[in-house]
Design an enzyme around this catalytic site. Structure first.
Site, PDB file in Angstrom:
ATOM      1  N   MET A  37      42.291 -33.015 -13.240  1.00 14.77           N
ATOM      2  CA  MET A  37      41.763 -33.573 -14.910  1.00 14.77           C
ATOM      3  C   MET A  37      42.481 -32.910 -15.838  1.00 14.77           C
ATOM      4  SD  MET A  37      37.798 -34.596 -14.609  1.00 14.77           S
ATOM      5  CE  MET A  37      37.086 -33.154 -15.129  1.00 14.77           C
ATOM      6  N   HIS A  44      44.919 -24.355 -10.716  1.00  8.87           N
ATOM      7  CA  HIS A  44      45.453 -25.622 -10.409  1.00  8.87           C
ATOM      8  C   HIS A  44      46.759 -25.277  -9.805  1.00  8.87           C
ATOM      9  CE1 HIS A  44      43.042 -27.007 -13.871  1.00  8.87           C
ATOM     10  NE2 HIS A  44      42.616 -27.747 -12.892  1.00  8.87           N
ATOM     11  N   GLN A  68      32.708 -39.633 -13.737  1.00 10.34           N
ATOM     12  CA  GLN A  68      32.123 -38.603 -13.568  1.00 10.34           C
ATOM     13  C   GLN A  68      31.527 -37.530 -14.785  1.00 10.34           C
ATOM     14  OE1 GLN A  68      35.874 -36.958 -11.661  1.00 10.34           O
ATOM     15  NE2 GLN A  68      35.167 -35.071 -12.439  1.00 10.34           N
ATOM     16  N   SER A 193      39.064 -25.133 -16.686  1.00 14.31           N
ATOM     17  CA  SER A 193      39.522 -25.877 -18.180  1.00 14.31           C
ATOM     18  C   SER A 193      38.419 -25.613 -19.012  1.00 14.31           C
ATOM     19  CB  SER A 193      39.800 -27.185 -17.791  1.00 14.31           C
ATOM     20  OG  SER A 193      40.747 -27.396 -16.672  1.00 14.31           O
TER      21      SER A 193
HETATM   22  P1  AMP Z   1      39.620 -30.004 -12.222  1.00 13.20           P
HETATM   23  O1  AMP Z   1      40.913 -30.338 -13.219  1.00 13.20           O
HETATM   24  O2  AMP Z   1      38.881 -29.198 -13.027  1.00 13.20           O
HETATM   25  O3  AMP Z   1      38.994 -31.278 -11.862  1.00 13.20           O
HETATM   26  O4  AMP Z   1      40.255 -29.400 -11.007  1.00 13.20           O
HETATM   27  C1  AMP Z   1      41.065 -30.145 -10.050  1.00 13.20           C
HETATM   28  C2  AMP Z   1      41.249 -29.307  -8.848  1.00 13.20           C
HETATM   29  O5  AMP Z   1      41.622 -27.672  -8.979  1.00 13.20           O
HETATM   30  C3  AMP Z   1      39.954 -29.206  -7.866  1.00 13.20           C
HETATM   31  O6  AMP Z   1      40.003 -29.449  -6.617  1.00 13.20           O
HETATM   32  C4  AMP Z   1      39.151 -27.871  -8.645  1.00 13.20           C
HETATM   33  O7  AMP Z   1      38.549 -27.247  -7.554  1.00 13.20           O
HETATM   34  C5  AMP Z   1      40.806 -27.014  -8.532  1.00 13.20           C
HETATM   35  N1  AMP Z   1      40.135 -25.711  -9.474  1.00 13.20           N
HETATM   36  C6  AMP Z   1      39.909 -25.819 -10.339  1.00 13.20           C
HETATM   37  N2  AMP Z   1      39.571 -24.611 -10.747  1.00 13.20           N
HETATM   38  C7  AMP Z   1      40.228 -23.692  -9.899  1.00 13.20           C
HETATM   39  C8  AMP Z   1      40.205 -22.357  -9.653  1.00 13.20           C
HETATM   40  N3  AMP Z   1      39.999 -21.485 -10.468  1.00 13.20           N
HETATM   41  N4  AMP Z   1      40.513 -21.893  -8.198  1.00 13.20           N
HETATM   42  C9  AMP Z   1      40.936 -22.887  -7.336  1.00 13.20           C
HETATM   43  N5  AMP Z   1      40.719 -24.170  -7.618  1.00 13.20           N
HETATM   44  C10 AMP Z   1      40.591 -24.843  -8.774  1.00 13.20           C
END
Ligand code: AMP
Length: 288
Positions: A37, A44, A68, A193
């Site tokens: 996102m 990421h 979501q 984030s």
């Molecule tokens: P998001 O942008 O929060 O939807 O996250 C995108 C992807 O990055 C998802 O698969 C999350 O689980 C992963 N992600 C977010 N934060 C972390 C983190 N600290 N360590 C590993 N993966 C992460």
């Protein structure tokens, strides 16, 4: 260390995404997808690097998915940093950015929802009505739009990872789902984030979430009562200064069924509120 000159192409619609990926396929190249996102951080980027090690071409998507977020949640406030995100993805050598707008993902008349029974009304699903339907719907779309060989997701969102593995198996979507361990700051706070919402004083308190889970996981592995250990963890999180705790629960790592004993492969998952931020975390229960 490899240095990338960066040549990142951005696609805004499904046709451009598909034509680029089909060209790679004709060359015999394998493709990884990393959905996000945006508001990218080191967590990421670790997913992108892992993807690069596993496939010839890496596609990152950035889409803040309205489906979501509940009406009361932070969809409008969610951080959006497209220029910085582009630079970060370019610097790490990602090949294609898919960044559709809401109308491209959900054109007028859109009426389908992917629902995963059982897994989505527990833990975070019990506190975020409709959240996992929104996740399952958008991730189904992204997987079918890109049809990559593999797609990578963080263990940070552990329930999300289990939900995705479930519907991908149930719907025979021909993509391997890869889970990547959580990337943390040195004090244990999982990168997110949403950490941007924390004030400096709250940032000091935030690592208490992970510390409490690590302590409970060790206690359970050492024979402590599961209910007593998770209850103690919730109390410690509140004592550290969190405003409220939504849940601290020990669950089976594959099925998310309530954990009966420490011999099963287990995970402790939790969510709590700290100021404007709702933080989640989870850790494995060490196996002897
Ligand atoms: P998001 O942008 O929060 O939807 O996250 C995108 C992807 O990055 C998802 O698969 C999350 O689980 C992963 N992600 C977010 N934060 C972390 C983190 N600290 N360590 C590993 N993966 C992460």
């Amino acid at each position: 260390m490899s240095v990338h000159t960066g040549n990142l192409v951005a696609a805004r619609d499904v046709e451009s995404l598909r034509s680029r990926i089909q060209a790679w396929r004709r060359e015999g190249l394998s493709v990884a997808l990393v959905p996000t996102m945006g508001a990218l951080h080191k967590g990421h980027i670790t997913l992108m690097e892992r993807a690069q090690n596993m496939a010839d071409r890496v596609v990152a998507s950035i889409f803040v998915n309205p489906k979501q977020f509940a009406p009361s949640e932070d969809f409008d406030a969610y951080p959006r940093r497209e220029t910085e995100d582009y630079e970060m993805l370019n610097a790490v050598g990602v090949h294609l950015l898919f960044a559709p707008d809401v109308a491209a993902m959900y054109p007028p008349g859109f009426a389908t929802s992917v629902q995963v029974a059982g897994l989505t009304d527990i833990l975070d699903g019990a506190h975020r009505a409709g959240h996992f339907n929104g996740v399952a719907t958008v991730v189904s779309k992204l997987l079918l739009q890109a049809l990559p060989d593999i797609a990578l997701f963080g263990e940070k969102d552990y329930q999300q990872l289990v939900v995705i593995k479930r519907f991908v198996a149930d719907l025979n979507i021909p993509v391997d789902i890869i889970g990547v361990p959580t990337v943390r700051d040195p004090d244990g706070l999982a990168l997110s984030s949403r950490n941007a919402y924390l004030t400096p004083a709250e940032r000091e308190i935030a690592p208490a979430l992970n510390a409490a889970l690590v302590k409970a996981a060790k206690a359970i592995a050492g024979g402590a009562d599961i209910a007593a250990a998770t209850k103690a963890a919730a109390a410690a999180i509140l004592k550290a200064g969190f405003t409220s705790v939504d849940y601290v629960e020990a669950r089976h790592a594959d099925t998310l069924a309530l954990l009966k004993n420490a011999q099963e492969s287990g995970r402790i998952l939790a969510a709590g509120h700290l100021g404007r931020a709702r933080l989640i975390d989870n850790v494995p229960i060490p196996q002897k």
